[in-house]
Structure formats: structure tokens, C-alpha cells
Motif scaffolding. Structure first.
Motif, mmCIF file in Angstrom:
data_model
loop_
_atom_site.group_PDB
_atom_site.id
_atom_site.type_symbol
_atom_site.label_atom_id
_atom_site.label_comp_id
_atom_site.label_asym_id
_atom_site.label_seq_id
_atom_site.Cartn_x
_atom_site.Cartn_y
_atom_site.Cartn_z
ATOM 1 N N LEU A 178 -3.967 -29.573 -30.705
ATOM 2 C CA LEU A 178 -2.988 -28.665 -31.049
ATOM 3 C C LEU A 178 -1.684 -29.320 -31.147
ATOM 4 O O LEU A 178 -1.089 -29.842 -30.173
ATOM 5 N N GLN A 179 -0.797 -28.843 -32.077
ATOM 6 C CA GLN A 179 0.611 -29.132 -32.217
ATOM 7 C C GLN A 179 1.468 -28.165 -32.224
ATOM 8 O O GLN A 179 1.349 -27.280 -32.724
ATOM 9 N N ILE A 180 2.208 -28.390 -30.917
ATOM 10 C CA ILE A 180 3.255 -27.172 -30.798
ATOM 11 C C ILE A 180 4.364 -27.774 -31.089
ATOM 12 O O ILE A 180 5.072 -28.873 -30.542
ATOM 13 N N ALA A 181 5.250 -27.114 -31.997
ATOM 14 C CA ALA A 181 6.705 -27.256 -32.134
ATOM 15 C C ALA A 181 7.589 -26.470 -31.423
ATOM 16 O O ALA A 181 7.356 -25.313 -31.132
ATOM 17 N N ILE A 182 8.505 -27.097 -30.589
ATOM 18 C CA ILE A 182 9.327 -26.370 -29.726
ATOM 19 C C ILE A 182 10.836 -26.584 -30.665
ATOM 20 O O ILE A 182 11.488 -27.439 -30.973
ATOM 21 N N VAL A 183 11.279 -25.413 -31.109
ATOM 22 C CA VAL A 183 12.248 -25.226 -32.011
ATOM 23 C C VAL A 183 13.455 -24.498 -31.382
ATOM 24 O O VAL A 183 13.552 -23.637 -31.077
ATOM 25 N N LYS B 156 14.932 -26.533 -24.722
ATOM 26 C CA LYS B 156 13.677 -27.252 -25.410
ATOM 27 C C LYS B 156 12.931 -28.189 -24.512
ATOM 28 O O LYS B 156 11.781 -28.161 -24.091
ATOM 29 N N THR B 157 13.687 -29.124 -23.910
ATOM 30 C CA THR B 157 13.288 -30.299 -23.244
ATOM 31 C C THR B 157 12.812 -29.622 -21.995
ATOM 32 O O THR B 157 11.786 -29.836 -21.247
ATOM 33 N N ALA B 158 13.611 -28.922 -21.180
ATOM 34 C CA ALA B 158 13.270 -28.321 -19.823
ATOM 35 C C ALA B 158 11.821 -27.379 -20.175
ATOM 36 O O ALA B 158 11.056 -27.504 -19.256
ATOM 37 N N SER C 197 14.769 -29.887 -33.775
ATOM 38 C CA SER C 197 16.353 -29.178 -33.726
ATOM 39 C C SER C 197 16.175 -28.111 -34.775
ATOM 40 O O SER C 197 15.301 -28.228 -35.749
ATOM 41 N N TYR C 198 16.997 -27.357 -34.665
ATOM 42 C CA TYR C 198 17.131 -26.237 -35.582
ATOM 43 C C TYR C 198 17.432 -26.381 -37.103
ATOM 44 O O TYR C 198 16.627 -26.114 -38.134
ATOM 45 N N SER C 199 18.113 -27.584 -37.304
ATOM 46 C CA SER C 199 18.374 -28.006 -38.547
ATOM 47 C C SER C 199 17.254 -28.783 -39.221
ATOM 48 O O SER C 199 16.984 -28.788 -40.535
ATOM 49 N N ASP C 200 16.338 -29.009 -38.565
ATOM 50 C CA ASP C 200 14.990 -29.762 -39.090
ATOM 51 C C ASP C 200 14.360 -28.615 -40.020
ATOM 52 O O ASP C 200 13.995 -28.906 -40.870
ATOM 53 N N TRP D 235 9.731 -20.615 -30.396
ATOM 54 C CA TRP D 235 11.075 -20.564 -31.220
ATOM 55 C C TRP D 235 12.033 -20.039 -29.865
ATOM 56 O O TRP D 235 12.025 -19.077 -29.503
ATOM 57 N N VAL D 236 12.974 -20.999 -29.581
ATOM 58 C CA VAL D 236 13.760 -20.738 -28.382
ATOM 59 C C VAL D 236 15.123 -20.260 -28.481
ATOM 60 O O VAL D 236 15.847 -21.017 -29.408
ATOM 61 N N ILE D 237 15.610 -19.279 -28.285
ATOM 62 C CA ILE D 237 16.881 -18.982 -28.292
ATOM 63 C C ILE D 237 17.726 -18.674 -26.849
ATOM 64 O O ILE D 237 16.641 -18.550 -25.704
ATOM 65 N N ALA D 238 18.620 -18.862 -26.494
ATOM 66 C CA ALA D 238 19.314 -18.443 -25.167
ATOM 67 C C ALA D 238 20.159 -17.086 -25.079
ATOM 68 O O ALA D 238 20.635 -16.976 -24.270
ATOM 69 N N GLY D 239 20.035 -16.443 -26.167
ATOM 70 C CA GLY D 239 21.036 -15.374 -26.342
ATOM 71 C C GLY D 239 20.479 -14.282 -27.271
ATOM 72 O O GLY D 239 19.171 -14.554 -27.381
#
Ligand SMILES: Nc1nc2c(ncn2[C@@H]2O[C@H](COP(=O)(O)OP(=O)(O)O)[C@@H](O)[C@H]2O)c(=O)[nH]1
Ligand SMILES: [Mg+2]
Length: 480
Positions: free
Chosen positions: A117-122, A129-131, A159-162, A178-182
Motif C-alpha cells: 500500500l502506498q500512503i502519501a503524507i501531505v 510529516k517526517t515525525a 509537500s503541499y504544493s505537490d 493530510w496533516v495540519i497543525a492548526g
């Protein structure tokens, strides 16, 4: 200049004349109660047009994901590619592109048997993301029990711009974290919505929860869940802390002294691993959904390239016809502007454009199309409206040659272009069906009217009309 409202008015058309008046300061000549109503309508329709134009085109339905449907879709996409290959036979660049797309299509069939399975961390830079990937690799991966047909997961950090630059990369993922911090920003929300409507499986991850107090955390989670509720169930929105910052602890001594120490906090990704475990359990069906999406996306790309290629062939034909019509009207101004519509639409152009779109249009059919277009233009008031748009631009041009001939010549060019571009739109829609088959040509006046309306709206902005006026004058103005 008095405005005559004799004919049914096309929405957007009034916007056109109004904006031209505004630009050329002719609005001052409009006085009286009746006129202000016209202004209100004119501006309103212009605004309506702007809004309408900005609204995104409806997205295609999420494709079927069973193997048979996917294989059928691949077959029909190959047929579409055949058309591109055939049209661009003589063009090396097209041939190369066709080969590239063919091997991509072949790859999709092999991909159906993929067992990783391929999971994208965006997410934007620094959201964690790396953490997250590191923690999942260490603490979650080793204890997953894999469903049948699946033996592992790979992460790809995007990265988000990808998302904007390389939709294909994201589309290739079976699942997206889909990662956000706020809070979800507006642009983030748009991109996320696009991802979801494409049928992508998403877990929305609110990271860095240690930066909020408990009550704030709950509020934020509730708020974000509500914002995406239309697309995502609540348990697909998770709050975590992948690498919480150390906390300062104060110890107060009996003597009144304070002793500060830093204590590390443990990562908390439990909500994420729960959601991820549920996602992964879906197994191979995630892979086939991905392949189905990729086939659909490739199909869209081919369609766009085919249309663009054909349009490139069509435009010179339209321009040629446009200047022939203009020259004729310059030399021999017809008394009634309505006649322009008839004069401007050349049956040969209909036949020639048909050929570009592999539609064999007989001369009789071409005459019928030209007649229908002319009638529509007159009914829609396009002839008057375009003339009203062009006339003030001519006036501002301090040119000495006969205004009558110039106005009619440029109007003829404008109307021919309008007719030609509408036909291109019409043929484009007619010649490509979902199955990739080519139906025989048929004239559908309602569909033609729709295309004409749309192209007229597109050609209305003052800059477009002005450019045409300039081009015409350069061609036909007598040189001193
Ligand atoms: N406070 C806090 N910091 C975090 C958390 N997750 C990651 N970080 C920090 O955010 C910074 C960026 O993280 P990184 O994983 O490199 O983000 P990326 O650019 O999205 O890959 C690093 O300094 C991390 O230690 C978290 O849950 N809480
Ligand atoms: Mg990183």
C-alpha cells in the motif's frame, strides 16, 4: 448612445456593452430613469457572468473499482489514445507522448496486483510529516496484521504544493494522511476537497495537539470535523501529537526556592493508528480504487490533449474565414446589421471544422448549421450587442476612413470568430463520447445555442473585443 431593447437579451451580453461604456467614458451619455434600470441589469449580468465563470466545472463521478470495469476503462482509453495517435501522426512530439501514455496505461494493469500500500503524507512544511512517518514506522508497522494480498506499506512525504504541481503523484497513493497543525486554511480546504471528490481516501490529521490546552484541543477538533463533515466521517479526523515539545516542570522547595526541569512528553498517535489500521484492513480494494482513479485521470489528460491538438488545427481555419468575411463587409457594407450574421457564417468553414473533428458534415448539413447559427445570433441579439461593443472602440480611434465599412467589417470578423469557436466547442462535445466511439454528425440546435452562449460570454471582455478591433484595423486601414 441610446440602448434599444428590442430583442431578447443574452445574459452577459449587456455586461459586455456596459463595461465598454464604462471604459470609454460613454456612460455619461446615459440619462433618465429607464437607463438606470438598464445599468443595474447590465452590471448585474456582468457580475453574474464573472461568478458563473469562476464556478468549478463539475467533477467526474468516482469510477467503478472492480477488475472488469477497470479493464474495460483501460481498453476504451486505448481507443481514445488511438485517435490522438491518428490525428498527430505527422507530429513527432504527439507520437512520443502517445507512446508514453501507452506504457502508462499498460502499467496500470500490472499495478492491479500490487501488494504494497502506498500512503502519501501531505502537508505544509513543518507540520510534522517526517515525525509522523518515523513514529508509525517504529511503533505501528511492526504490529499490523496485514489483510490478504497486502504485505506492507510505503510512505511518501509530499509537500503541499505537490498537490497543485503534480496531481498524478498524489493520485497514485492508496491513502492520504493530510496533516495540519492548526485550523484548516482556505486553500488547504480547497485542495483537500478536490482530493476527496476525486475519490481519494483521506485521514485528516491534526498534529501538534500538545501546543493547545485540553479545552482548546476539543474545540479545534470539533470545529475541523464540522468543516469537513460533508466529505469525511468524524473518525477520519484525528488529533495527535507526533513529537510533543518537552514540558517545563517547576518544583517549589521548602525554603521558597524553585527548581525548573524539562520533562519529555510521550508522542500520542493512538487516534491515527486506529484510523490507519481500519483503512489498511480494506486491503486490495484500496489498490484497485487507486488504479481506477489513475485510469480516469489519464483518460482526462488524453482527452484534453486531443482537444487542444484539434483546436490548434481549427484556429487558423477560423482566422482565415474571419478575415475573408471582414474584407467582404469592408468593401461592400450590407445595409442591415442582421444580415451580417448570415454573411459571416461560411458553410465551407462548417465543413472544414467538421473534418478536424472527424465529423463528416455534408454541404446541406453545413447550410443548416450556418442557418441555425445565424438565426440564433439574431434571436439572441448578438449582432446588435457586438456592434454596440465595437462602435465606441472605433470612435476612440482617430481614423479617417469610412466608419460604416469599418464597423461592419469588424462586426463580420467578430461574428465569424464567434460562430467558428462555437462550432469548435460543439464538434468537440459531439465527437468524443465516453466509449470513445464516433457518432455520426447531427445538428442539435439547443446544444449549439448553449455553445454559442458560452463562447459569446468568453469573447465579451473588453480586452478581447479591443484586440480584434486592433487586428482588423491593422489589416484593413489604408496605410498613408
Ligand atoms: N510541539 C510539537 N512539535 C512537533 C510535533 N510534531 C512535529 N513537531 C516538530 O515540528 C518540526 C517539524 O517536523 P517535521 O516532522 O520535520 O515536519 P515536516 O516538514 O512536515 O516533515 C520539528 O521540529 C518537530 O519536532 C508535535 O506533535 N508537537
Ligand atoms: Mg519532512
Amino acid at each position: 448612445m441610446a440602448m434599444q431593447l428590442q430583442r431578447p437579451i443574452l445574459i452577459g451580453g449587456l455586461g459586455l456593452t456596459a463595461s465598454l461604456w464604462l471604459l470609454d467614458g460613454l456612460g455619461a451619455s446615459l440619462t433618465g430613469a429607464g437607463d438606470s434600470l438598464v445599468w443595474a441589469i447590465a452590471l448585474g449580468s456582468g457580475i453574474w457572468w464573472l461568478r458563473h465563470r469562476r464556478s468549478p466545472s463539475s467533477s467526474p463521478p468516482v469510477p467503478a473499482t472492480d477488475r472488469a470495469s477497470i479493464e474495460t476503462a483501460v481498453q476504451s482509453t486505448h481507443r481514445l489514445l488511438d485517435q490522438l495517435a491518428q490525428d498527430g501522426e505527422a507530429d513527432g512530439a504527439v507520437a512520443e507522448r502517445v507512446e508514453q501514455l501507452r506504457s502508462r496505461l499498460a502499467q496500470f494493469t500490472t499495478d492491479l496486483d500490487r501488494d504494497t500500500l502506498q500512503i502519501a503524507i501531505v502537508g505544509e512544511a513543518g507540520v510534522g510529516k517526517t515525525a509522523i512517518a518515523d513514529h508509525l514506522t517504529q511503533a505501528w508497522l511492526p504490529q499490523v496484521s496485514w489483510p490478504q494480498g497486502i504485505s506492507g506499506v510505503t510512505w511518501s512525504e509530499q509537500s503541499y504544493s505537490d498537490l497543485v504541481d503534480d496531481a498524478q503523484a498524489i493520485n497514485a497513493a492508496d491513502g492520504v494522511l493530510w496533516v495540519i497543525a492548526g485550523d484548516l486554511t482556505a486553500s488547504n480546504a480547497d485542495a483537500l476537497a478536490a482530493c476527496l471528490t476525486a475519490g481519494q481516501r483521506v485521514i485528516l490529521v491534526l498534529n501538534k495537539q500538545d501546543q493547545y490546552r485540553d479545552d482548546e484541543q476539543a474545540l479545534l477538533l470539533h470545529h475541523v470535523r464540522q468543516r469537513v463533515a460533508e466529505h469525511l466521517p468524524g473518525d477520519a479526523v484525528v488529533a495527535i501529537a507526533a513529537a510533543p515539545a518537552p514540558r517545563k516542570h517547576r518544583k517549589h522547595g521548602a525554603d521558597g526556592s524553585t527548581d525548573e526541569t524539562w520533562q519529555s512528553s510521550k508522542p500520542d498517535l493512538s487516534a491515527l493508528t486506529l484510523a490507519l489500521t481500519a483503512l489498511v484492513a480494506e486491503g486490495s480494494s484500496l489498490v484497485s480504487a487507486t488504479v481506477a482513479r489513475q485510469v480516469q485521470q489519464t483518460r482526462g489528460e488524453i482527452l484534453a490533449e486531443l482537444n487542444q491538438y484539434r483546436r490548434q488545427q481549427a484556429l487558423p481555419l477560423i482566422e482565415q474565414a474571419q478575415w475573408i468575411a471582414a474584407a467582404a463587409a469592408f468593401a461592400n457594407p450590407v445595409p442591415s446589421l442582421d444580415l451580417l450574421a448570415t454573411a459571416a457564417i461560411n458553410t465551407q468553414l462548417v465543413v472544414d471544422l467538421g473534418k478536424v473533428y472527424h465529423q463528416s458534415v455534408s454541404l446541406d448539413q453545413a447550410k443548416a448549421v450556418a442557418g441555425t447559427l445565424a438565426t440564433l445570433m439574431v434571436q439572441m441579439g448578438v449582432v446588435e450587442l457586438s456592434t454596440q461593443a465595437i462602435a465606441p472602440l472605433l470612435k476612440s480611434h482617430a481614423l479617417t476612413f469610412a466608419a460604416g465599412g469599418a464597423l461592419q467589417g469588424i462586426s463580420a470578423a467578430y461574428l465569424t470568430r464567434l460562430a467558428g469557436l462555437s462550432l469548435v466547442d460543439y464538434f468537440q462535445a459531439q465527437s468524443l463520447t465516453e466509449t470513445g466511439d464516433r457518432p455520426p454528425f447531427s445538428l442539435q440546435p439547443d446544444a449549439l445555442k448553449q455553445r454559442l452562449t458560452r463562447v459569446f460570454q468568453q469573447m465579451s471582455p473588453v480586452g478581447q473585443v479591443r484586440a480584434l478591433v486592433e487586428q482588423s484595423l491593422q489589416r484593413f486601414a489604408p496605410t498613408a
